[in-house]
Design a protein around this motif. Structure first.
Motif, PDB file in Angstrom:
ATOM      1  N   LEU A 160     -11.556 -14.761  11.881  1.00 46.69           N
ATOM      2  CA  LEU A 160     -12.723 -14.300  12.643  1.00 46.69           C
ATOM      3  C   LEU A 160     -12.649 -12.785  12.840  1.00 46.69           C
ATOM      4  O   LEU A 160     -13.659 -12.081  12.716  1.00 46.69           O
ATOM      5  CB  LEU A 160     -12.800 -15.030  13.996  1.00 46.69           C
ATOM      6  N   THR A 161     -11.448 -12.276  13.116  1.00 50.96           N
ATOM      7  CA  THR A 161     -11.283 -10.841  13.335  1.00 50.96           C
ATOM      8  C   THR A 161     -11.629 -10.057  12.075  1.00 50.96           C
ATOM      9  O   THR A 161     -12.304  -9.027  12.132  1.00 50.96           O
ATOM     10  CB  THR A 161      -9.843 -10.537  13.789  1.00 50.96           C
ATOM     11  N   ARG A 162     -11.172 -10.566  10.922  1.00 53.08           N
ATOM     12  CA  ARG A 162     -11.494  -9.871   9.668  1.00 53.08           C
ATOM     13  C   ARG A 162     -12.995  -9.922   9.377  1.00 53.08           C
ATOM     14  O   ARG A 162     -13.563  -8.995   8.810  1.00 53.08           O
ATOM     15  CB  ARG A 162     -10.741 -10.498   8.504  1.00 53.08           C
ATOM     16  N   ILE A 163     -13.652 -11.014   9.764  1.00 51.26           N
ATOM     17  CA  ILE A 163     -15.069 -11.183   9.418  1.00 51.26           C
ATOM     18  C   ILE A 163     -15.978 -10.385  10.368  1.00 51.26           C
ATOM     19  O   ILE A 163     -16.863  -9.668   9.921  1.00 51.26           O
ATOM     20  CB  ILE A 163     -15.458 -12.684   9.430  1.00 51.26           C
ATOM     21  N   LYS A 227      -7.846 -11.979  -2.195  1.00 52.40           N
ATOM     22  CA  LYS A 227      -6.666 -11.115  -2.104  1.00 52.40           C
ATOM     23  C   LYS A 227      -6.865 -10.038  -1.053  1.00 52.40           C
ATOM     24  O   LYS A 227      -5.915  -9.485  -0.518  1.00 52.40           O
ATOM     25  CB  LYS A 227      -6.371 -10.446  -3.456  1.00 52.40           C
ATOM     26  N   ASN A 228      -8.139  -9.742  -0.781  1.00 55.07           N
ATOM     27  CA  ASN A 228      -8.468  -8.753   0.239  1.00 55.07           C
ATOM     28  C   ASN A 228      -7.834  -9.088   1.586  1.00 55.07           C
ATOM     29  O   ASN A 228      -7.505  -8.208   2.366  1.00 55.07           O
ATOM     30  CB  ASN A 228      -9.989  -8.674   0.356  1.00 55.07           C
ATOM     31  N   TYR A 229      -7.672 -10.392   1.852  1.00 52.85           N
ATOM     32  CA  TYR A 229      -7.060 -10.803   3.114  1.00 52.85           C
ATOM     33  C   TYR A 229      -5.565 -10.496   3.159  1.00 52.85           C
ATOM     34  O   TYR A 229      -4.999 -10.314   4.214  1.00 52.85           O
ATOM     35  CB  TYR A 229      -7.210 -12.325   3.307  1.00 52.85           C
ATOM     36  N   ASP A 230      -4.931 -10.540   1.980  1.00 53.79           N
ATOM     37  CA  ASP A 230      -3.463 -10.536   1.940  1.00 53.79           C
ATOM     38  C   ASP A 230      -2.842  -9.196   1.616  1.00 53.79           C
ATOM     39  O   ASP A 230      -1.677  -8.980   1.840  1.00 53.79           O
ATOM     40  CB  ASP A 230      -2.963 -11.512   0.854  1.00 53.79           C
ATOM     41  N   GLU A 238      -5.504  -3.116  -7.637  1.00 52.94           N
ATOM     42  CA  GLU A 238      -4.713  -3.397  -8.844  1.00 52.94           C
ATOM     43  C   GLU A 238      -4.897  -4.841  -9.287  1.00 52.94           C
ATOM     44  O   GLU A 238      -5.022  -5.132 -10.476  1.00 52.94           O
ATOM     45  CB  GLU A 238      -3.231  -3.117  -8.587  1.00 52.94           C
ATOM     46  N   PHE A 239      -4.930  -5.733  -8.292  1.00 54.39           N
ATOM     47  CA  PHE A 239      -5.097  -7.156  -8.597  1.00 54.39           C
ATOM     48  C   PHE A 239      -6.466  -7.402  -9.240  1.00 54.39           C
ATOM     49  O   PHE A 239      -6.593  -8.096 -10.247  1.00 54.39           O
ATOM     50  CB  PHE A 239      -4.972  -7.979  -7.307  1.00 54.39           C
ATOM     51  N   GLU A 240      -7.495  -6.811  -8.650  1.00 55.50           N
ATOM     52  CA  GLU A 240      -8.845  -6.968  -9.199  1.00 55.50           C
ATOM     53  C   GLU A 240      -8.902  -6.460 -10.639  1.00 55.50           C
ATOM     54  O   GLU A 240      -9.458  -7.105 -11.526  1.00 55.50           O
ATOM     55  CB  GLU A 240      -9.841  -6.185  -8.334  1.00 55.50           C
ATOM     56  N   ARG A 241      -8.292  -5.285 -10.878  1.00 55.84           N
ATOM     57  CA  ARG A 241      -8.320  -4.694 -12.224  1.00 55.84           C
ATOM     58  C   ARG A 241      -7.616  -5.609 -13.227  1.00 55.84           C
ATOM     59  O   ARG A 241      -8.100  -5.839 -14.329  1.00 55.84           O
ATOM     60  CB  ARG A 241      -7.640  -3.325 -12.176  1.00 55.84           C
ATOM     61  N   LYS A 242      -6.480  -6.201 -12.806  1.00 53.23           N
ATOM     62  CA  LYS A 242      -5.744  -7.110 -13.694  1.00 53.23           C
ATOM     63  C   LYS A 242      -6.626  -8.307 -14.070  1.00 53.23           C
ATOM     64  O   LYS A 242      -6.719  -8.694 -15.238  1.00 53.23           O
ATOM     65  CB  LYS A 242      -4.459  -7.589 -13.000  1.00 53.23           C
ATOM     66  N   ASN A 243      -7.320  -8.892 -13.064  1.00 51.43           N
ATOM     67  CA  ASN A 243      -8.201 -10.036 -13.357  1.00 51.43           C
ATOM     68  C   ASN A 243      -9.352  -9.619 -14.273  1.00 51.43           C
ATOM     69  O   ASN A 243      -9.767 -10.365 -15.154  1.00 51.43           O
ATOM     70  CB  ASN A 243      -8.745 -10.641 -12.060  1.00 51.43           C
ATOM     71  N   PHE A 244      -9.885  -8.424 -14.039  1.00 52.64           N
ATOM     72  CA  PHE A 244     -10.978  -7.932 -14.894  1.00 52.64           C
ATOM     73  C   PHE A 244     -10.496  -7.803 -16.346  1.00 52.64           C
ATOM     74  O   PHE A 244     -11.121  -8.326 -17.268  1.00 52.64           O
ATOM     75  CB  PHE A 244     -11.467  -6.568 -14.379  1.00 52.64           C
ATOM     76  N   TYR A 245      -9.348  -7.160 -16.543  1.00 53.38           N
ATOM     77  CA  TYR A 245      -8.812  -6.985 -17.898  1.00 53.38           C
ATOM     78  C   TYR A 245      -8.558  -8.348 -18.547  1.00 53.38           C
ATOM     79  O   TYR A 245      -8.849  -8.551 -19.727  1.00 53.38           O
ATOM     80  CB  TYR A 245      -7.499  -6.195 -17.868  1.00 53.38           C
TER      81      TYR A 245
END
Ligand code: CAA
Length: 271
Positions: A160-163, A227-230, A238-245
């Motif tokens: 809830l705090t993050r949202i 992953k934004n939460y963690d 970096e994680f997003e870029r890896k998934n994109f590639y």
């Protein structure tokens, strides 16, 4: 879209669940919480059945997205207070009863919550485990655990705090005050609000729309957003870029881009 809607057929599964109902419709699954007499209070058995059904649909290649819903009067009024009231700290800790909830987090396919009526305590936390939230005008949301002398225990203080941000989360968690659907929409807690006769159909339509996309891209997108939460921003980027590639190793990327250039709809295979 209307083509899909007119041809839709709901297939209700024959299974041994007693606290939920499961069904499939085209390429989506629908899981309905089904303890209406206690406003879908989330006891351990229900959560075990729910996570079992979600894991099954997650493995089913015919399913591209999952809708979780309750009834018009209640999505879920929280963890089952009757089941919890006599718990001891040692027992609840040793048995780690909320560990079941982690299995919802492990679901790779998108989950859309269709929420009407009460979404309180664990009901609100279950909803916040989902990826998109469609609410009815009668929905009300809150973390009333403070009124029971406890605190949210299934992720409420964190999600809830993050949202909604620190101050609104603090107010809702410290006062236990429920908020209306309109207020929830204004604070970004739900995606959209519809009349009670339309919210479930809207959730299904959205689920079908997502299920028609490249499933490998959908799952890697969900993984990257979560992953934004963690992670820190740097790690998340970096994680997003890896998934994109990585998606450039998929047939769907080749087909999707080719189809765009050839001005035709893409035929995704999820590979
Ligand atoms: N657990 C068990 N039973 C529940 C329940 C819950 N969370 N919520 C409602 N019920 C039961 C009621 O006991 C009642 O059963 P009986 O008919 O056998 O008495 C039935 O559902 C209908 O409820 P009400 O008569 O209370 O209905 P209402 O319309 O007057 O009020 C309500 C509705 C405001 C939602 C009220 O039921 C309520 O306050 N419920 C509890 C909400 C709550 O505190 N949730 C947090 C639980 S703790 C938690 O969730 C911890 C966590 O972080 C995971």
């Amino acid at each position: 879209m209307s083509d899909v809607t007119t041809k839709s057929q709901t297939n209700t599964s024959q299974n041994s669940y007693t606290n939920i109902l499961t069904a499939t419709e085209d390429n989506i699954a629908i899981v309905t919480l089904n303890r209406p007499k206690v406003l879908n209070a989330l006891n351990h058995e229900l959560m075990t059945e729910l996570t079992d059904a979600l894991a099954g649909f997650d493995q089913d290649s015919a399913i591209g997205a999952i809708v979780i819903t309750g009834g018009d009067r209640a999505f879920a009024a929280g963890a089952d207070i009757k089941e919890m009231s006599d718990e001891t700290a040692i027992n609840i800790m040793l048995q780690n009863k909320f560990a079941t909830w982690d299995k919802i987090r492990a679901v790779k396919k998108p989950i859309i919550a269709a929420v009407s009526g009460f979404a309180l305590g664990g009901g609100c936390e279950l909803m916040m485990n989902c990826d998109i939230i469609i609410a009815s005008e009668t929905a009300q949301f809150g973390q009333p655990e403070i009124n029971l002398g406890v605190i949210p225990g299934a992720g409420g203080t964190q999600r809830l705090t993050r949202i909604v941000g620190k101050y609104k989360a603090m107010e809702l968690i410290l006062t236990g005050r429920p908020v209306t659907a309109a207020e929830a929409l204004a604070m970004g807690l739900v995606n959209r609000v519809l009349p009670v006769e339309l919210y479930l159909e809207e959730a299904k339509t959205l689920a079908k729309q997502i299920a028609g996309k490249s499933q490998v891209a959908v799952q890697l997108a969900k993984e990257a957003v979560l992953k934004n939460y963690d992670m820190s921003l740097t790690e998340g980027l970096e994680f997003e870029r890896k998934n994109f590639y990585m998606l450039f190793a998929s047939d769907d990327q080749k087909e999707g881009m080719k189809a765009f250039l050839e001005k035709r709809p893409a035929k995704f295979t999820g590979k």
